[in-house]
Design a protein around this motif. Structure first.
Motif, PDB file in Angstrom:
ATOM      1  N   GLN A  91       0.832  -1.204   0.000  1.00 29.17           N
ATOM      2  CA  GLN A  91       0.000   0.000   0.000  1.00 29.17           C
ATOM      3  C   GLN A  91       0.864   1.251   0.000  1.00 29.17           C
ATOM      4  O   GLN A  91       0.561   2.216  -0.684  1.00 29.17           O
ATOM      5  CB  GLN A  91      -0.949   0.011   1.207  1.00 29.17           C
ATOM      6  N   TRP A  92       1.957   1.230   0.761  1.00 29.80           N
ATOM      7  CA  TRP A  92       2.814   2.419   0.842  1.00 29.80           C
ATOM      8  C   TRP A  92       3.442   2.739  -0.505  1.00 29.80           C
ATOM      9  O   TRP A  92       3.734   3.889  -0.805  1.00 29.80           O
ATOM     10  CB  TRP A  92       3.897   2.243   1.909  1.00 29.80           C
ATOM     11  N   THR A  93       3.637   1.743  -1.379  1.00 32.11           N
ATOM     12  CA  THR A  93       4.259   2.000  -2.678  1.00 32.11           C
ATOM     13  C   THR A  93       3.307   2.675  -3.658  1.00 32.11           C
ATOM     14  O   THR A  93       3.728   3.071  -4.743  1.00 32.11           O
ATOM     15  CB  THR A  93       4.792   0.696  -3.319  1.00 32.11           C
ATOM     16  N   LEU A  94       2.050   2.822  -3.295  1.00 32.85           N
ATOM     17  CA  LEU A  94       1.073   3.507  -4.151  1.00 32.85           C
ATOM     18  C   LEU A  94       1.090   5.002  -3.825  1.00 32.85           C
ATOM     19  O   LEU A  94       0.186   5.549  -3.202  1.00 32.85           O
ATOM     20  CB  LEU A  94      -0.320   2.907  -3.945  1.00 32.85           C
ATOM     21  N   PHE A  95       2.145   5.678  -4.246  1.00 32.99           N
ATOM     22  CA  PHE A  95       2.386   7.069  -3.876  1.00 32.99           C
ATOM     23  C   PHE A  95       1.239   7.990  -4.254  1.00 32.99           C
ATOM     24  O   PHE A  95       0.949   8.955  -3.543  1.00 32.99           O
ATOM     25  CB  PHE A  95       3.693   7.557  -4.508  1.00 32.99           C
TER      26      PHE A  95
END
Length: 152
Positions: A20-24
């Motif tokens: 989820q964190w990589t979905l900037f």
């Protein structure tokens, strides 16, 4: 430069939290003052923020990204000077600790005063808390990118 360090424990497995964190481009959904993040390519993002009535635009470069462990970045252009790292720590099969450290340069009297009063620390803490609520509310990630970006 000023340093902010905050962390939050999330009731979601490590892989889902990292993904989820990589979905900037989703950051505006839980980061206060972030109007938009546009992912230019795997390594670069363009940010637009509005904080305290001041709108800023800047670019970031991911300098190190290791799936399920860390994402480190720095600004490379625009109105903001910062660098930071977010790390992900598996606590057990269903719990993850997210740690964030940001080194930034406050500009002007208002930002310097806000930094001295702990405004940035509270904002980062609030962003992490909203991320926790966001991912726990969904119970899973909405996608993700698991590529490796090596320093240098």
């Amino acid at each position: 430069m000023s340093m902010v360090k905050e962390s939050v424990d999330v009731d979601v497995p490590l892989g889902a939290v990292y993904n989820q964190w990589t979905l900037f481009e989703e950051f505006p959904r839980f980061m206060e003052g972030v109007d938009s993040v546009t992912q230019v390519d795997d390594r670069h993002n363009h940010w637009r923020t509005s904080i305290g009535g001041v709108t800023r635009e800047f670019d970031t470069e991911i300098v190190d990204q290791l799936p399920d462990e860390r994402i480190a970045w720095r600004t490379v252009g625009g109105d903001v000077q910062q660098q930071g790292v977010v790390t992900f720590q598996r606590l057990d099969d269903q719990h993850t600790r997210v740690n964030m450290a940001i080194d930034f340069r406050p500009e002007g009297m208002v930002e310097k005063a806000g930094d001295a009063l702990g405004v940035v620390d509270r904002r980062v803490k609030g962003d992490l808390r909203r991320f926790k609520d966001f991912i726990e509310g969904h119970g899973h990630e909405q996608g993700g990118w698991r590529g490796r970006i090596s320093p240098g």
